[in-house]
Design a protein around this motif. Structure first.
Motif, mmCIF file in Angstrom:
data_model
loop_
_atom_site.group_PDB
_atom_site.id
_atom_site.type_symbol
_atom_site.label_atom_id
_atom_site.label_comp_id
_atom_site.label_asym_id
_atom_site.label_seq_id
_atom_site.Cartn_x
_atom_site.Cartn_y
_atom_site.Cartn_z
ATOM 1 N N THR A 97 0.833 -1.201 0.000
ATOM 2 C CA THR A 97 0.000 0.000 0.000
ATOM 3 C C THR A 97 0.867 1.249 0.000
ATOM 4 O OG1 THR A 97 -1.740 -1.176 1.193
ATOM 5 C CG2 THR A 97 -1.807 1.227 1.252
ATOM 6 N N HIS A 218 -8.352 1.556 -0.847
ATOM 7 C CA HIS A 218 -7.827 0.624 -1.830
ATOM 8 C C HIS A 218 -8.232 1.035 -3.249
ATOM 9 C CE1 HIS A 218 -6.472 -1.897 1.391
ATOM 10 N NE2 HIS A 218 -7.686 -1.990 1.893
ATOM 11 N N GLN A 219 -7.809 0.228 -4.207
ATOM 12 C CA GLN A 219 -8.064 0.530 -5.611
ATOM 13 C C GLN A 219 -9.421 -0.022 -6.046
ATOM 14 O OE1 GLN A 219 -5.786 2.562 -6.806
ATOM 15 N NE2 GLN A 219 -4.611 2.249 -4.924
ATOM 16 N N PHE A 252 -9.000 -4.422 -3.636
ATOM 17 C CA PHE A 252 -7.885 -4.197 -2.734
ATOM 18 C C PHE A 252 -6.831 -3.347 -3.451
ATOM 19 C CE2 PHE A 252 -9.683 -7.981 -0.531
ATOM 20 C CZ PHE A 252 -9.871 -7.374 0.698
ATOM 21 N N ASP A 253 -5.629 -3.862 -3.621
ATOM 22 C CA ASP A 253 -4.556 -3.010 -4.121
ATOM 23 C C ASP A 253 -4.063 -3.422 -5.503
ATOM 24 O OD1 ASP A 253 -4.311 -1.219 -1.889
ATOM 25 O OD2 ASP A 253 -3.489 -2.903 -0.750
#
Length: 358
Positions: A97, A218-219, A252-253
């Motif tokens: 992250t 997050h993405q 998430f990422d």
């Protein structure tokens, strides 16, 4: 040492390795070791000096207590291992992250074959793959613009006590897929296991089901019919409200950013679901099968490598573990493990799915 669940005898001595604690003739209740020479009961505190704690300890009682401690440790070994693995996973995720925080907030990319008519049939392939001694289902979609959707049980069809679109309901990936006539579907973004709420914003066919005020941590991934572009990253509350995307969910990422693998080595292994695009904007979707509590699956780094191997220039990590599942041509593929246990094939109830319609 935590002895909160250890049996305490009515009268005698208990050996805690280096301290011997004399137990008064009190009601048989659980006692918590608070510090050297301190025991808490339901009614009072008792304090013992080190000298008092070393008196009159019989060999039988010492052996009995050692057996109890060994049993406790052996029964909790697996839980301790999972806790330590989770700590390692958190450390790896935090590092990833931090690394991703220096990247642009949003990346927009052209969609492959966006000039095609919406009436043209879905053009996709589902490929069974093996890598890292694991199996996976990989989908490549040549015309995703009018075929890719985000759905959730309350996104469009809401019922009391939810009179408006909501992301507070859960349903199996396969059930949602059948409801929306999906030819292909996987689980979508993460959600709260206790509150049944999506994490991050959700837009389904132009309907905003959730739009938090704060910027997502997050993405996320979205698709705009008007601009004919993919959106990867983090849209603001105002951008979601302006309907800059027609379908959108948070994940998430970053796994792959412009061809560069983002996650570090190490971390927990688990079943994974990932979504990305290649150099011409085709949709790439990967579901890796495994068992989270059985230690079967991939790390985030391995997931990123798998997606990059399949041609992804951009990819993010969707929800995984027991949520990972693939639905194709009317049935669930492989053996998703919603209970996180081996050989227990079942589909978890989730909030969102990605869906491809014909």
């Amino acid at each position: 040492m935590d002895v909160s669940r250890a049996p305490i005898y009515q009268k005698g001595h208990v050996d805690l390795g280096c301290n011997k604690v004399k137990v008064k003739n009190k009601p048989s209740v659980h006692r918590h070791m608070v510090g050297a020479g301190e025991i808490m009961t339901r009614s009072s505190w008792h304090f013992f000096t080190p000298r008092q704690m070393t008196r009159k300890a019989s060999l039988n009682q010492l052996v009995t207590w050692c057996v109890v401690v060994l049993l406790l440790l052996s029964g909790g070994t697996q839980r301790i291992a999972f806790a330590r693995e989770a700590e390692r996973h958190d450390a790896v995720a935090a590092a990833a992250t931090t690394r991703a925080s220096s990247l642009p907030r949003v990346v927009t990319l052209p969609v492959a074959n966006s000039h095609e008519s919406p009436d043209r049939p879905l053009n996709m392939s589902l490929i069974f793959q093996k890598r890292f001694n694991l199996t996976a289902f990989f989908a490549i979609v040549n015309n995703p613009l009018h075929k890719w959707h985000v759905y959730c049980p309350g996104c469009i069809y809401s019922e009391p006590p939810y009179p408006h679109p909501t992301c507070a309901l859960k349903q199996g990936t396969d059930e949602q897929a059948r409801r929306h006539h999906c030819h292909y579907a996987t689980n979508g973004g993460p959600f709260s296991m206790t509150e049944n709420l999506c994490i991050g914003a959700v837009v389904s066919d132009g309907v905003v089901a959730k739009n938090p005020k704060e910027l997502p941590v997050h993405q996320c991934v979205g698709l705009s019919l008007q601009s004919q572009r993919w959106f990867f990253g983090r849209l603001t509350h105002e951008e979601i409200a302006r309907r800059v995307v027609d379908n959108y969910m948070c994940a998430f990422d970053w796994l792959v950013f412009n061809g560069t693998i983002i996650p570090n080595d190490g971390g927990a292994v688990a079943p994974r679901t990932a979504i990305g695009v290649d150099d011409i904007g085709r949709l790439l979707s990967l579901e890796i099968q495994g068992v989270e509590f059985g230690g079967v699956g991939t790390t985030l780094r391995q997931t990123a490598e798998w997606m990059r191997h399949n041609g992804a220039l951009w990819a993010i990590n969707l929800d995984g573990g027991g949520s990972s599942a693939t639905f194709f041509d009317g049935k669930v593929q492989g053996c998703p493990t919603c209970s996180d246990r081996p050989n227990d094939c079942c589909v978890r109830n989730v909030t969102t799915i990605q869906c491809l319609t014909v």
